[in-house]
Motif scaffolding. Structure first.
Motif, PDB file in Angstrom:
ATOM      1  N   VAL A  20       0.813  -1.213   0.000  1.00 24.75           N
ATOM      2  CA  VAL A  20       0.000   0.000   0.000  1.00 24.75           C
ATOM      3  C   VAL A  20       0.850   1.268   0.000  1.00 24.75           C
ATOM      4  O   VAL A  20       0.584   2.211  -0.759  1.00 24.75           O
ATOM      5  N   PHE A  21       1.903   1.278   0.842  1.00 30.94           N
ATOM      6  CA  PHE A  21       2.650   2.518   1.057  1.00 30.94           C
ATOM      7  C   PHE A  21       3.993   2.576   0.329  1.00 30.94           C
ATOM      8  O   PHE A  21       4.518   3.665   0.102  1.00 30.94           O
ATOM      9  N   TYR A  22       4.556   1.434  -0.036  1.00 31.10           N
ATOM     10  CA  TYR A  22       5.902   1.438  -0.615  1.00 31.10           C
ATOM     11  C   TYR A  22       5.968   0.853  -2.023  1.00 31.10           C
ATOM     12  O   TYR A  22       7.052   0.727  -2.575  1.00 31.10           O
ATOM     13  N   THR A  23       4.842   0.479  -2.563  1.00 29.12           N
ATOM     14  CA  THR A  23       4.831  -0.021  -3.934  1.00 29.12           C
ATOM     15  C   THR A  23       4.578   1.153  -4.876  1.00 29.12           C
ATOM     16  O   THR A  23       3.514   1.777  -4.843  1.00 29.12           O
ATOM     17  N   GLN A  24       5.556   1.423  -5.704  1.00 26.85           N
ATOM     18  CA  GLN A  24       5.439   2.563  -6.606  1.00 26.85           C
ATOM     19  C   GLN A  24       4.589   2.233  -7.826  1.00 26.85           C
ATOM     20  O   GLN A  24       3.837   3.065  -8.317  1.00 26.85           O
ATOM     21  N   HIS A  25       4.724   1.025  -8.323  1.00 27.47           N
ATOM     22  CA  HIS A  25       3.984   0.622  -9.523  1.00 27.47           C
ATOM     23  C   HIS A  25       3.240  -0.676  -9.218  1.00 27.47           C
ATOM     24  O   HIS A  25       3.817  -1.759  -9.221  1.00 27.47           O
ATOM     25  N   LEU A  26       1.953  -0.555  -8.949  1.00 30.27           N
ATOM     26  CA  LEU A  26       1.119  -1.713  -8.658  1.00 30.27           C
ATOM     27  C   LEU A  26       0.333  -2.087  -9.901  1.00 30.27           C
ATOM     28  O   LEU A  26      -0.448  -1.292 -10.419  1.00 30.27           O
ATOM     29  N   SER A  27       0.564  -3.303 -10.391  1.00 30.25           N
ATOM     30  CA  SER A  27      -0.081  -3.753 -11.616  1.00 30.25           C
ATOM     31  C   SER A  27      -1.372  -4.502 -11.297  1.00 30.25           C
ATOM     32  O   SER A  27      -1.342  -5.597 -10.722  1.00 30.25           O
ATOM     33  N   ILE A  28      -2.488  -3.925 -11.661  1.00 29.51           N
ATOM     34  CA  ILE A  28      -3.783  -4.563 -11.431  1.00 29.51           C
ATOM     35  C   ILE A  28      -3.903  -5.837 -12.271  1.00 29.51           C
ATOM     36  O   ILE A  28      -4.474  -6.841 -11.829  1.00 29.51           O
ATOM     37  N   TYR A  80       5.269 -11.221  -8.205  1.00 31.10           N
ATOM     38  CA  TYR A  80       6.478 -10.415  -8.440  1.00 31.10           C
ATOM     39  C   TYR A  80       6.188  -9.295  -9.438  1.00 31.10           C
ATOM     40  O   TYR A  80       6.566  -8.143  -9.225  1.00 31.10           O
ATOM     41  N   LYS A  81       5.524  -9.631 -10.523  1.00 32.58           N
ATOM     42  CA  LYS A  81       5.222  -8.634 -11.554  1.00 32.58           C
ATOM     43  C   LYS A  81       4.179  -7.614 -11.099  1.00 32.58           C
ATOM     44  O   LYS A  81       4.120  -6.511 -11.618  1.00 32.58           O
ATOM     45  N   SER A  82       3.373  -7.996 -10.096  1.00 30.34           N
ATOM     46  CA  SER A  82       2.343  -7.068  -9.625  1.00 30.34           C
ATOM     47  C   SER A  82       2.941  -5.919  -8.822  1.00 30.34           C
ATOM     48  O   SER A  82       2.288  -4.899  -8.620  1.00 30.34           O
ATOM     49  N   GLY A  83       4.175  -6.095  -8.344  1.00 28.76           N
ATOM     50  CA  GLY A  83       4.812  -5.071  -7.532  1.00 28.76           C
ATOM     51  C   GLY A  83       4.787  -5.376  -6.049  1.00 28.76           C
ATOM     52  O   GLY A  83       5.435  -4.705  -5.256  1.00 28.76           O
ATOM     53  N   VAL A  84       4.041  -6.418  -5.635  1.00 28.53           N
ATOM     54  CA  VAL A  84       3.978  -6.836  -4.240  1.00 28.53           C
ATOM     55  C   VAL A  84       5.168  -7.748  -3.960  1.00 28.53           C
ATOM     56  O   VAL A  84       5.645  -8.453  -4.850  1.00 28.53           O
ATOM     57  N   HIS A  85       5.647  -7.732  -2.712  1.00 28.67           N
ATOM     58  CA  HIS A  85       6.787  -8.573  -2.365  1.00 28.67           C
ATOM     59  C   HIS A  85       6.438 -10.042  -2.617  1.00 28.67           C
ATOM     60  O   HIS A  85       5.435 -10.544  -2.111  1.00 28.67           O
TER      61      HIS A  85
END
Length: 487
Positions: free
Chosen positions: A196-204, A243-248
Motif C-alpha cells: 500500500v505505502f511502498y509499492t510505486q507501480h502496482l499492476s492490477i 512479483y510482476k504485480s509489484g507486491v513482495h
C-alpha cells in the motif's frame, strides 16, 4: 554409526583411536542434528558477514558480488535480477512456504485449531504493528524520516525462531507455535503495508492473474488432487505474477502454503489399500523365507567365484528357496511401499522436505547476504530521530503492542489463549519479535533514496535486533524456569 561402534579391533592402540574417532563423529552428528544448530549457524553467518563487509580488502568484493546481475527472460517478464534478490525473493520464498505450511498444520491439527485460537496470534501481530509505528512516528512525524515507519514494525521470523531453537528443548512447543503464527501474521501485515505505502507501480493486471491462479489452486485442492508437483508448478506461476504485480513475492509462498491440502480423501483411500495388502502377509511363512536368505560375510570376487564353482560341483543340502512365494511377498511389500507413498499427507510431505533445506542452507545464506552492513565514521546515530524511532519501536513497541492487544482480545472474548501459553511467554515472544532484520532492512531500502539514511536505518535495525534478542532470551529464561506452564 552403530556399525562403527560394534567393530572389534584386536590392537588396543588402534581400538582406542577408533573409539575416539567414533565419539567425535557421533558428537558432531548429534550437534548438527540438534534443533539449536540452525540458530547457531544463523548467528555465525551474520557475524562473518559483518566482518567481511567492514574489512577493506574484502568489503568491495562482498557488496559487488551480491549486486551482480543475472539476466533471466521469460517473455521479458523478469530480467536483470541481482544475486541478492535471488536469495531474498526466490530462496526465502521456500522458507516462507515452510512457515506457512507449519502454520496451516497447527491450525488444522494442533493447538491453534479454531478461529478464536488463531485470532489470538493475529491480534497480537496487529498490536506488534500499530504500537511500533506509533513509537516511530512520535520521533519522526514531522521529519524527513517519516516514510520509514515500516522499518520499526517488522519481525524477522528466521532470527526470532533461531533464538528459540538456540535455547533447545527448554522452550515449550506452544511458544514456538505462537511465535511462528505471530511472525507469519506480522509478515503478512508488513507485506500489505509495503504493497500500500511502498509499492510505486502496482499492476492490477498481474494481481488479477495471481488471483486467478489462487482460485485454480483452491479448485484442485477441492478436487482432492494428490500430485504435489502440480501445486508447486502453479506456485511458480503465482510467484511470477505476484512479483510482476509489484507486491513482495514471498507472500506468494504463504498463499501457496494455504492452498496445499492438509486433509485428503486420497490419503485415506491409499492408506486403506496399504492395510489390505498388509493383511495378506503370513508372518510365520515370511519368517521361514527370511531364514532361507542368510546374510553372508563380504567376500572378494575371487573367493566368491571359487565358492560358486565348488557349490556347483558339490551341491550342499541346504533347503531350496521357494522363489514363487518369495516373489509374491516382494510384490506385496512393493505395493505397501507404493501405497504408503501416495498416502502421505501433501502438507507434511512438503514441510518435511523443506525443513533441512531451509535450516542448513537457505536461512544461513540469507543471513550472510544481508548481514553485512558497512559501518562508517560519518554516521551520527545518537542525535538521529530515525535511530531512536527504530530502536524504541522494535525493543519497546513490539512487546508492549503484542502483549497488550493479545490481552485485550482475550478479555473481550474475541480470542482464546492457547493452553500452556502464559503472558510471561507472550512478553518474551514480544521482545523476540523486535528482531526486525529481514523485512526491516528491505523496507529501509524502499523508504529512503539517500544511501546515508538507508545505512542509518540498517544499523539501527541491527542494534535494535541485538538488544531485542538479548531481552528476549532473558525473558524466555525466566518465563520457562518452571516446567509446569501456566494456563
Amino acid at each position: 554409526m552403530k556399525d562403527i561402534v560394534e567393530i572389534v579391533v584386536p590392537d588396543a592402540k588402534h581400538n582406542g583411536k577408533l573409539y575416539i574417532k567414533d565419539r567425535l563423529q557421533r558428537g558432531l552428528y548429534s550437534f548438527i542434528g540438534h534443533e539449536s544448530f540452525g540458530g547457531i549457524l544463523l548467528f555465525f553467518c551474520v557475524a562473518i558477514a559483518m566482518i567481511v563487509a567492514n574489512t577493506p580488502s574484502l568489503s568491495e568484493h562482498y557488496f559487488a558480488f551480491w549486486e551482480t546481475k543475472i539476466g533471466v527472460s521469460i517473455n521479458a517478464s523478469i530480467k536483470d535480477i541481482s544475486i541478492l534478490h535471488i536469495v531474498n525473493d526466490v530462496l526465502m520464498s521456500l522458507f516462507f512456504l515452510m512457515v506457512g505450511l507449519e502454520m496451516k498444520r497447527e491450525v488444522l491439527y494442533g493447538d491453534l485449531a479454531g478461529f478464536k485460537k488463531v485470532s489470538f496470534s493475529v491480534f497480537g501481530a496487529l498490536g506488534g504493528i500499530c504500537i511500533p509505528i506509533a513509537f516511530y512516528l512520535y520521533f519522526n512525524h514531522n521529519a524527513f524520516g517519516a516514510d520509514g515507519f515500516g522499518v520499526a514494525m517488522s519481525t524477522d521470523t528466521a532470527f526470532a525462531l533461531g533464538v528459540i531453537l538456540l535455547m533447545g528443548k527448554r522452550i515449550p512447543s506452544v511458544i514456538k507455535i505462537f511465535l511462528v503464527t505471530l511472525a507469519v501474521a506480522d509478515d503478512l501485515g508488513a507485506v500489505i503495508v509495503i504493497a500500500v505505502f511502498y509499492t510505486q507501480h502496482l499492476s492490477i493486471f498481474w494481481l488479477c492473474v495471481a488471483t486467478g491462479i489462487i482460485f485454480i489452486l483452491i479448485y484442485i485442492n477441492y478436487r482432492d488432487t494428490k500430485f504435489v508437483f502440480l501445486y508447486l508448478l502453479l506456485g511458480i506461476f503465482l510467484w511470477i505474477a505476484i512479483y510482476k504485480s509489484g507486491v513482495h513475492p514471498t507472500i506468494a509462498a504463504v498463499l501457496l502454503a494455504f492452498c496445499i491440502p492438509g486433509r485428503t480423501k486420497a490419503s485415506g483411500v491409499y492408506f486403506e489399500k496399504m492395510m489390505q495388502e498388509w493383511d495378506k502377509i503370513d508372518f510365520d511363512e515370511l519368517e521361514k523365507i527370511k531364514r532361507n536368505y542368510p546374510i553372508k560375510k563380504h567376500k572378494s570376487l575371487l573367493q566368491a567365484f571359487r565358492d560358486g564353482i565348488k557349490n556347483f560341483i558339490q551341491p550342499t543340502n541346504e533347503k531350496k528357496i521357494d522363489m514363487e512365494r518369495a516373489s509374491h511377498y516382494v510384490h506385496i511389500l512393493d505395493s505397501i511401499g507404493r501405497y504408503s507413498h501416495y498416502a502421505k499427507n501433501p502438507l507434511l510431505r512438503i514441510e518435511h522436505a523443506l525443513q533441512p533445506i531451509c535450516a542448513y542452507f537457505i536461512v544461513p545464506l540469507f543471513a550472510f547476504a544481508n548481514g553485512g552492513v558497512l559501518i562508517s565514521e560519518n554516521l551520527d546515530l545518537i542525535s538521529n530521530d530515525i535511530f531512536w524511532g527504530t530502536l524504541l519501536g522494535l525493543i519497546l513497541g513490539k512487546p508492549i503492542g503484542i502483549t497488550l492487544f493479545a490481552y485485550l482480545s482475550e478479555k473481550c472474548n474475541i480470542s482464546i489463549r492457547p493452553r500452556g501459553l502464559s503472558y510471561g511467554h507472550i512478553l518474551a515472544v514480544g521482545f523476540l519479535a523486535g528482531i526486525g532484520f529481514t523485512m526491516s532492512m528491505f523496507v529501509a531500502t524502499l523508504a529512503y533514496d539517500d544511501q546515508n539514511l538507508v545505512d542509518i536505518s540498517k544499523i539501527s535495525v541491527l542494534i535494535a535486533s541485538f538488544l531485542a534478542m538479548m531481552l528476549g532470551m532473558v525473558a524466555l529464561f525466566f518465563s520457562t524456569r518452571n516446567k509446569k506452564n501456566e494456563k
